[in-house]
Design a protein around this motif. Structure first.
Motif, PDB file in Angstrom:
ATOM      1  N   THR A   1      49.230  47.041  32.141  1.00 42.26           N
ATOM      2  CA  THR A   1      48.774  46.512  30.841  1.00 42.26           C
ATOM      3  C   THR A   1      49.898  45.804  30.087  1.00 42.26           C
ATOM      4  OG1 THR A   1      49.162  48.702  29.933  1.00 42.26           O
ATOM      5  CG2 THR A   1      46.886  48.164  30.489  1.00 42.26           C
TER       6      THR A   1
ATOM      7  N   LEU B   1      46.602  48.226  37.637  1.00 40.04           N
ATOM      8  CA  LEU B   1      46.566  47.584  36.324  1.00 40.04           C
ATOM      9  C   LEU B   1      47.894  47.823  35.610  1.00 40.04           C
ATOM     10  CD1 LEU B   1      44.974  46.073  34.134  1.00 40.04           C
ATOM     11  CD2 LEU B   1      44.125  48.293  33.342  1.00 40.04           C
TER      12      LEU B   1
ATOM     13  N   HIS C   1      37.205  45.642  34.927  1.00 40.25           N
ATOM     14  CA  HIS C   1      38.283  45.040  34.140  1.00 40.25           C
ATOM     15  C   HIS C   1      38.219  43.509  34.185  1.00 40.25           C
ATOM     16  CE1 HIS C   1      42.067  45.270  32.025  1.00 40.25           C
ATOM     17  NE2 HIS C   1      42.500  44.289  32.783  1.00 40.25           N
ATOM     18  N   GLU C   2      37.973  42.965  35.363  1.00 37.40           N
ATOM     19  CA  GLU C   2      37.846  41.501  35.524  1.00 37.40           C
ATOM     20  C   GLU C   2      36.568  41.248  36.312  1.00 37.40           C
ATOM     21  OE1 GLU C   2      39.438  39.174  34.120  1.00 37.40           O
ATOM     22  OE2 GLU C   2      41.512  39.787  33.760  1.00 37.40           O
TER      23      GLU C   2
ATOM     24  N   ALA D   1      38.332  47.976  38.951  1.00 32.98           N
ATOM     25  CA  ALA D   1      39.005  46.674  38.930  1.00 32.98           C
ATOM     26  C   ALA D   1      38.026  45.594  38.499  1.00 32.98           C
ATOM     27  CB  ALA D   1      39.585  46.361  40.312  1.00 32.98           C
TER      28      ALA D   1
ATOM     29  N   LEU E   1      43.478  51.498  40.221  1.00 37.65           N
ATOM     30  CA  LEU E   1      42.053  51.382  39.908  1.00 37.65           C
ATOM     31  C   LEU E   1      41.222  51.357  41.190  1.00 37.65           C
ATOM     32  CD1 LEU E   1      41.904  48.569  37.156  1.00 37.65           C
ATOM     33  CD2 LEU E   1      42.176  51.027  36.825  1.00 37.65           C
TER      34      LEU E   1
ATOM     35  N   GLY F   1      42.744  48.172  42.893  1.00 37.08           N
ATOM     36  CA  GLY F   1      43.619  47.421  41.994  1.00 37.08           C
ATOM     37  C   GLY F   1      44.711  48.276  41.395  1.00 37.08           C
TER      38      GLY F   1
ATOM     39  N   THR G   1      48.053  42.520  33.387  1.00 34.28           N
ATOM     40  CA  THR G   1      48.003  41.947  34.743  1.00 34.28           C
ATOM     41  C   THR G   1      47.337  42.940  35.684  1.00 34.28           C
ATOM     42  OG1 THR G   1      50.015  40.639  34.402  1.00 34.28           O
ATOM     43  CG2 THR G   1      49.441  41.159  36.687  1.00 34.28           C
ATOM     44  N   LEU G   2      46.420  42.430  36.478  1.00 31.54           N
ATOM     45  CA  LEU G   2      45.742  43.252  37.478  1.00 31.54           C
ATOM     46  C   LEU G   2      46.170  42.768  38.864  1.00 31.54           C
ATOM     47  CD1 LEU G   2      43.516  45.368  38.146  1.00 31.54           C
ATOM     48  CD2 LEU G   2      41.869  43.488  38.074  1.00 31.54           C
TER      49      LEU G   2
END
Ligand code: GLY
Length: 378
Positions: A149, A147, A134-135, A131, A126, A145, A96-97
């Protein structure tokens, strides 16, 4: 109902009721579940986040420990359920971010990160660039962000479908009917009264009616109230997000949870409006507006469903598990924002209680007597 009296009758065939019925049947108990529309309560609206860390609130340490214990059980629970049902449950382990937009959002993100570090939880701050690495579908306007995990998700409706099959193959009887009351005889719960006149007598009654748990005749006063949530389902989101994205959008919260290949859930409002099931223009507007702010590609998706249901809220946001003040009545309710997450641990501790009479230590902080002072006798 005719036939032998079951050991256990469960009021409510949502994720909680069905999962504990399945586990109790696996322990050799005869179990009947009563529901007029199984899975059409909070289970139908749940986003399926398995997110004890990103849902963690200040002062909710016991709930956090329970959530982490349940999260650790999810991979085995999902594998066993898929095996027993032959159906997929869509467990995603992409993490989840959490992202934010303005100064206040970033201060809140930093405070959340500090709180998580204090508790020894795994979360990494992040930069905006990291961020977006990552997305990649995130807007370039995010300011940073966090993160996590370890916070995952599952397809809540798929879990419910699988539980129906697994419970049936373990011998659970599903009775279609609306529960009107808990039957009480000689100061003890003895079964359920159904709308239309039927009854289901049982050795033990389990209350798993979510937000409706407190309103049932025969049930002692319970501190459970409906907390409305509106949620959207969208299609066409294949490849848009890898894992869950939660955002603070200039103070407002939204989450985006990918599931089932090309689907996306956007949620959710939090409203104190009793049992109001209206999907409002404002609710849908705010969710879409914020989701598009976070991931502009959402604008291209097909809106396939908008739904309102009720979280079973309690004063401390934690569930009610175990014996009640009415002998013979056992509680599995009040899961508020964490019903899907807490399904494995709830089913395990309830099955243990039903099979042995002992409530595992893990569940001890969640018995209803913690509210005894506040709830008058009826
Ligand atoms: N667990 C997310 C929600 O209740 O909206």
């Amino acid at each position: 109902m005719t036939g032998p009296t079951p050991d256990v009758v469960v009021a409510g065939g949502g994720l909680i009721g069905l999962s504990l019925a399945w586990r109790a049947a696996q322990r050799g108990l005869s179990v009947t579940v009563v529901d007029d529309a199984p899975g059409n309560g909070a289970s139908a609206a749940a986003a399926g986040m398995l997110a004890p860390v990103t849902e963690a609130g200040y002062g909710e340490d016991a709930l956090l420990r329970l959530g982490l214990a349940s999260l650790a059980r999810w991979p085995t629970f999902a594998a066993e359920l898929e095996q027993a049902s032959g159906l997929p449950v869509g467990l995603r382990t992409a993490g989840t971010l959490v992202v934010g937009f303005d100064d206040d959002d970033m201060r809140e993100l930093d405070a959340l990160h500090a709180f998580q570090q204090e508790l020894g939880l795994n979360a990494e701050r992040l930069t905006p660039r990291a961020a977006r690495r990552h997305e990649p579908s995130l807007t370039p306007r995010v300011r940073g962000g966090l993160l996590v995990t370890g916070d995952h998700s599952v397809d809540g409706r798929a879990v419910h479908t699988a539980l129906l099959a697994a419970a049936a193959s373990a011998g659970v009887q599903l009775v279609s009917g609306r529960v009107d009351a808990v039957l009480v005889d000689g100061g003890r719960a003895t079964g359920l009264q159904l709308a239309g006149g039927g009854t289901v007598p049982a050795g033990t009654v389990v209350l798993a009616l979510g937000a409706h748990s407190a309103a049932l005749p025969g049930v002692p006063p319970l501190p459970v109230r409906p907390v409305k949530g509106q949620i959207l389902r969208l299609a066409g989101a294949a490849g848009l997000l890898d894992g869950t994205v939660r955002a603070l959008v200039r103070g407002r919260r939204v989450y985006l949870v990918p599931y089932a290949g090309n689907r996306l859930i956007v949620g959710a409002t939090t409203e104190d409006r009793g049992f109001d099931a209206t999907v409002t223009a404002g609710g849908v507007h705010d969710l879409l507006h914020d989701a598009i702010d976070v991931v502009p590609g959402v604008t291209e998706l097909e809106l396939v469903e908008a739904l309102a249901r009720w979280r079973p809220g309690t004063a401390d946001n934690a569930p009610l598990l175990g014996p009640s003040r009415l002998p013979g009545l056992v509680l599995a309710t009040g899961h508020h924002r964490n019903g899907v997450l807490l399904t494995p641990v709830t089913s395990e501790v309830l099955a243990e209680l039903l099979a042995t009479g002992r409530l595992p230590e893990l569940a001890a902080p969640f018995t209803s007597d913690r509210f005894e002072q506040e709830m008058p006798c009826r």
